[in-house]
Design an enzyme around this catalytic site. Structure first.
Site, short mmCIF file in Angstrom:
data_model
loop_
_atom_site.label_atom_id
_atom_site.label_comp_id
_atom_site.label_asym_id
_atom_site.label_seq_id
_atom_site.Cartn_x
_atom_site.Cartn_y
_atom_site.Cartn_z
N THR A 1 36.66 49.31 39.90
CA THR A 1 36.32 47.97 39.54
C THR A 1 35.59 47.53 41.01
OG1 THR A 1 38.53 47.18 40.29
CG2 THR A 1 38.18 47.17 37.97
N LYS B 95 42.48 54.26 41.74
CA LYS B 95 41.53 52.91 42.05
C LYS B 95 42.32 51.80 42.53
CE LYS B 95 40.99 49.56 40.10
NZ LYS B 95 41.05 48.28 39.92
N THR C 30 46.79 46.23 42.53
CA THR C 30 45.89 46.21 41.31
C THR C 30 45.29 47.61 41.58
OG1 THR C 30 44.80 44.13 41.46
CG2 THR C 30 43.76 45.67 40.36
N GLU D 53 38.99 45.87 50.19
CA GLU D 53 37.98 45.14 50.36
C GLU D 53 37.59 44.67 51.75
OE1 GLU D 53 39.74 42.39 47.83
OE2 GLU D 53 38.83 43.56 46.06
N ASN E 28 36.36 38.53 48.09
CA ASN E 28 37.24 37.79 47.15
C ASN E 28 36.77 36.32 46.79
OD1 ASN E 28 39.56 39.65 46.53
ND2 ASN E 28 39.39 39.64 48.82
N THR F 55 31.98 35.34 40.61
CA THR F 55 30.62 34.61 40.35
C THR F 55 29.33 35.62 40.40
OG1 THR F 55 30.78 33.90 42.48
CG2 THR F 55 31.45 32.39 40.98
#
EC number: 2.3.1.35
Lengths: 405, 405
Positions: free
Chosen positions: B153, B179, B190, B276, B400, B405
């Site tokens: 993702t 992942k 996640t 991230e 994040n 968006t």
């Protein structure tokens, strides 16, 4: 960065309390960084302090002195927390209060020291001692606003609140200050708070009233989940108003407690509104819980979730992240199909999923204001709790990555 | 942003497992987003799943099917988590596996579904169903690398690990994929993980070995303290190597367990390295604890502190923030004067304060590498635990805040 405007109130004098400030140059030399509160004899004090095991030297000393004496001075410095400084830290804090004791003629153990700022650097006590004459020279009853500025660290603005009430036919005044803009979390935060009232309250009752006010205010805010080594909130009651709270009726005592909780809540919320990098002021209200502690647990989990906080920063109605945070909060046998979530009144989730009535447009609109109320109804009981927090922004990272450099 | 390079290994085929991918256009149309793992008859499976109360529809179905049958297919989609989607989510997940069952001639309950991506949006099951022919047409034994990419993702790169060992005179092979790049925290993240081995293991023993490997790998990483609604790690053992793990000696079984824990640890660490916005890969090792759970508690408190993580991002040796995090971790009667902290071998704090030997230069130098080891010695026992995490950067907030968006 701070949410909205929050000008200082028009402080009044509290009879029996005088305040002086000085620039000792602890870390910077642009503004005052030392504050002295002089407390009239016959006053009572109470305090709550950090529960961090690495609590700073001044916290140890302040707690011990508060337990042993009726304090006559509070001595505050910013720019250096005197935390993680070992035995030398104790000696440095003691040197400051010894010097103030000598200059004022009180016993050193009637002075409560407070320090805030960077952790682990030696406290430059000589600089603080050298500034005391200046601070004492300027002592005055109308200097609450000056003190509000002198106790700041990364705060973008001073924080204060006032209350004036009529109890038993007499006027009682309360002035309060707080500081803190990060490392905020119950039990407690890198926050300091100084409150004075001209009510008369025995130290036992004052402590119990402070505990209750603190539980619902400073212990209900969270910015980054971190707690500091230095948090302290102290209150002094001078009795000069002629109101003896211990002698009031239960109803009048409750009236005083309510006002006290109210001013502490305002002081606590001011910290969140000035949270490092904050663009949003967020109240997370959990209702329908089986117990107050369960409601608190869920509220904190949501309020501290980095994914929720970054979504709020982006004004992104990513209610899935709120649901996920509720789901990992550790509520025993949570019936997810009963949970509903509202943001500023807009129902966004129900029955464990997106609300049937929800539209992306309504979600975005609900998240637009700087003040947000997230209500999470667990529908499994009648208890509730509210926690106040902020969003997580680029500015937060910038401030905390660059604090020491 | 990711820490260092981490190229995929040279996967080998695992006899008994074939893999196919397809582009269903669930959220994007640039790359494959559907993966099918075909499992030969006679294989055994085990799995661990999120403990989030809001666990997604596919997780419920996968758990139930795993408990009831010997799985023949794993079906994975990215781009949509099918979480917080209520009854419609169950129907959508079931529609996908029903379609795959019809095309392959197996019973639908021998298929385990997995979804990852945005929460709360309806799963476009028709798109996934329409892609299945493509995925099945491409089934092959050498497509582990393709699957590594198809399950991503917000990952910046695919993640895989391999092991080849000799047990009882025979060669056993293990291939693994993972992942995940955020919402990472034990129990779990996640994250998805798919591991295949040609060893033969009874499903009971495989489950217990997976539990142990998972406890020390995926349950020891944290990026932002959030846990997802969809985390799943499954393993299949085909037995085609001719090695029957259940029949091995205790020592040989331990050898297999060690390799399994090892490959899972590598898969877990790859997620942290791709966290991230990560610039640092940080191992927080707490030793000298009175119990393993106490060590874990302290390690997590440090690893999840936003103030510690922003300091690490800035390569700022702000050891005071580490001390403060240790101090609030909730260790009963912590003797702060015994605590010492090392970063990459440099002693920075001892006796509750800055180490006498410490210099700012040494601290800055210790924090320069992308790989950091923070050792915290509590000196109150002999237990220890290590947790892996990343720093907290501007990029984390950007990713994040902008995810949807």
């Amino acid at each position: 960065m701070a949410v909205g405007d929050a000008p200082l109130p028009a402080f009044f004098a509290i009879d029996g309390i005088r305040i002086g400030t000085a620039n000792a140059g602890v870390k910077q030399t642009e503004r005052a960084d030392v504050t002295v509160f002089e407390i009239a004899e016959g006053s009572t004090c109470a305090g709550v302090f950090t529960r961090n095991a690495f609590c700073a030297a001044p916290v140890h000393i302040a707690k011990a002195n508060l337990a042993a004496t009726a304090p006559r001075y509070w001595l505050v410095n910013t720019g250096n927390a005197n935390a993680g400084t070992g035995q030398a830290g104790f000696e440095a804090a003691q040197a400051c209060i010894d010097a103030l004791a000598e200059k004022t003629g009180v016993a050193a153990d009637t002075i409560l020291p407070f320090s805030t700022g960077v952790i682990g650097e030696p406290l430059p006590s000589a600089k603080i001692v050298a500034s005391l004459d200046d601070a004492l020279k300027g002592l005055g009853e109308s200097r609450w606003a000056d003190a509000g500025s002198a106790i700041m660290t990364t705060d973008t603005r001073p924080k204060g609140a006032i209350r004036e009430i009529s109890i038993a036919g007499k006027t009682v005044r309360i002035c309060g200050l707080s500081k803190g803009a990060g490392m905020i979390k119950p039990n407690m935060a890198t926050m300091l708070s100084y409150v004075g009232t001209d009510a008369g309250v025995s130290s036992e009752l004052l402590q119990s009233m402070l505990n209750e006010a603190n539980r619902l205010s400073f212990n209900r805010i969270t910015i980054d989940g971190d707690t500091s080594t230095n948090d302290s909130a102290v209150i002094v009651a001078t009795g000069r108003s002629g109101v003896d709270v211990d002698a009031l009726t239960a109803e009048e005592q409750l009236q005083f407690q309510t006002v006290l909780t109210d001013i502490y809540t305002e002081l606590a919320q001011l910290i969140v509104r000035d949270a490092e990098g904050a663009n949003k002021f967020v109240a997370v209200e959990v209702s329908g819980a089986a117990s107050e502690s369960e409601a608190e647990m869920v509220a904190y989990t949501v309020a501290e979730s980095p994914l929720v906080k970054t979504a709020l920063y982006a004004s992104d109605p990513n209610w899935g992240r709120i649901l996920a945070a509720v789901g990992r909060a550790g509520v025993e046998s949570l019936a997810v199909e009963n949970v509903s979530i509202r943001i500023n009144g807009v129902l966004i989730a129900e029955q464990g999923g997106r609300a049937a009535s929800y539209t992306e447009e309504a979600g975005v609109e609900a998240l637009t204001p700087a003040d947000l109320l997230i209500n999470i109804d667990l529908e499994r009981g009648s208890d509730k709790a509210t926690v106040w927090t902020s969003d997580l922004s680029h500015e937060y990272v910038t401030i905390n990555a660059e604090y020491r450099t």
